[in-house]
Design an enzyme around this catalytic site. Structure first.
Site, PDB file in Angstrom:
ATOM      1  CG  ASP A 264      -1.655   2.525   6.493  1.00 47.39           C
ATOM      2  OD1 ASP A 264      -2.036   2.103   5.377  1.00 47.39           O
ATOM      3  OD2 ASP A 264      -1.949   3.643   6.930  1.00 47.39           O
TER       4      ASP A 264
ATOM      5  CG  ASP B  81      -1.780   7.467   0.369  1.00 48.44           C
ATOM      6  OD1 ASP B  81      -0.755   7.641  -0.284  1.00 48.44           O
ATOM      7  OD2 ASP B  81      -2.904   7.814  -0.013  1.00 48.44           O
TER       8      ASP B  81
ATOM      9  CG  ASP C 216      -1.509   1.251   1.600  1.00 46.38           C
ATOM     10  OD1 ASP C 216      -2.258   1.746   0.745  1.00 46.38           O
ATOM     11  OD2 ASP C 216      -1.258   1.784   2.704  1.00 46.38           O
TER      12      ASP C 216
HETATM   13 MG   LIG Z   1      -2.620   3.107   3.648  1.00 44.62          MG
END
Ligand SMILES: [Mg+2]
Length: 209
Positions: free
Chosen positions: A156, A11, A9
């Site tokens: 995250d 961001d 991922d």
């Molecule tokens: Mg993310």
């Protein structure tokens, strides 16, 4: 040593997007203090937006606004400390690296290039549907004829862990992004780490069946 594909991922996982998110929240007039932000980190993205008074129906609008804001903020965006080294080590081990993000592909490429790690990634894919990551992961795995058990998705957020599981991939949660360790553990990822330094050792340790 067995070679794997590690899909990241962007961001919150590679890019330290919390400062950008904080200034976006302020820019949109959503008054939040650090305690509110830390409470939000315990919630999946959908519920977090609800807590902010943003209805699910407005999610695509805010995602679109945030992407635009993120793009404008790119000159200020920084990579998570230590992620460049971790990515270089995985690349040097011979693993295939990729990115799947709900941000735009051009944003992703620009920020990776600026961080000096763009050339380490074999592919950068964008999936605009915030909750469409599992389908996008399946498309990648099928498109490159990968064995799902050798593919990791590193993210995250709780929704990243759900997407990895739905696609039959291994999930690796990082605690330095949006969701808290508590929320990520509740999503039951295959592995969870709190420092980029641990990426390579965790991935090398797991041998596919
Ligand atoms: Mg993310």
């Amino acid at each position: 040593m067995s070679k794997k594909c590690i899909i990241f991922d962007l961001d919150g996982t590679i890019v330290d997007s919390m400062p950008i998110l904080r200034s976006f929240v302020e820019h949109e007039g959503l008054l939040l203090d650090e305690r509110d932000i830390s409470a939000l980190r315990d919630l999946p993205a959908g519920e977090a937006l609800g807590r902010l008074g943003i209805g699910m129906w407005k999610l695509p609008y805010f995602a679109w606004r945030f992407r635009g804001y993120f793009r404008e903020s790119l000159p200020k965006a920084v990579l998570i400390s230590g992620i460049e080294e971790a990515v270089r080590r995985l690349y040097d081990e011979g693993h295939t690296l990729g990115v799947l993000t709900t941000n735009s592909r051009s944003n992703a490429i620009a920020v990776l290039e600026r961080g000096g790690i763009g050339s380490r990634f074999s592919f950068v894919k964008s999936e605009r549907n915030t909750f469409g990551k599992s389908k996008a992961l399946r498309r990648i795995v099928n498109g490159y004829a990968m064995k799902p058990e050798t593919v990791w998705y590193v993210g995250d957020e709780v929704r990243d862990m759900v997407a990895a599981r739905e696609a039959g991939l291994r999930s690796l949660a990082v605690t330095w992004g949006f969701n808290s360790e508590k929320a990520l553990r509740a999503a039951n990822p295959d592995e969870i780490i709190s420092r980029p330094d641990d990426l390579e050792s965790v991935i090398s340790r797991v041998i596919p069946n």
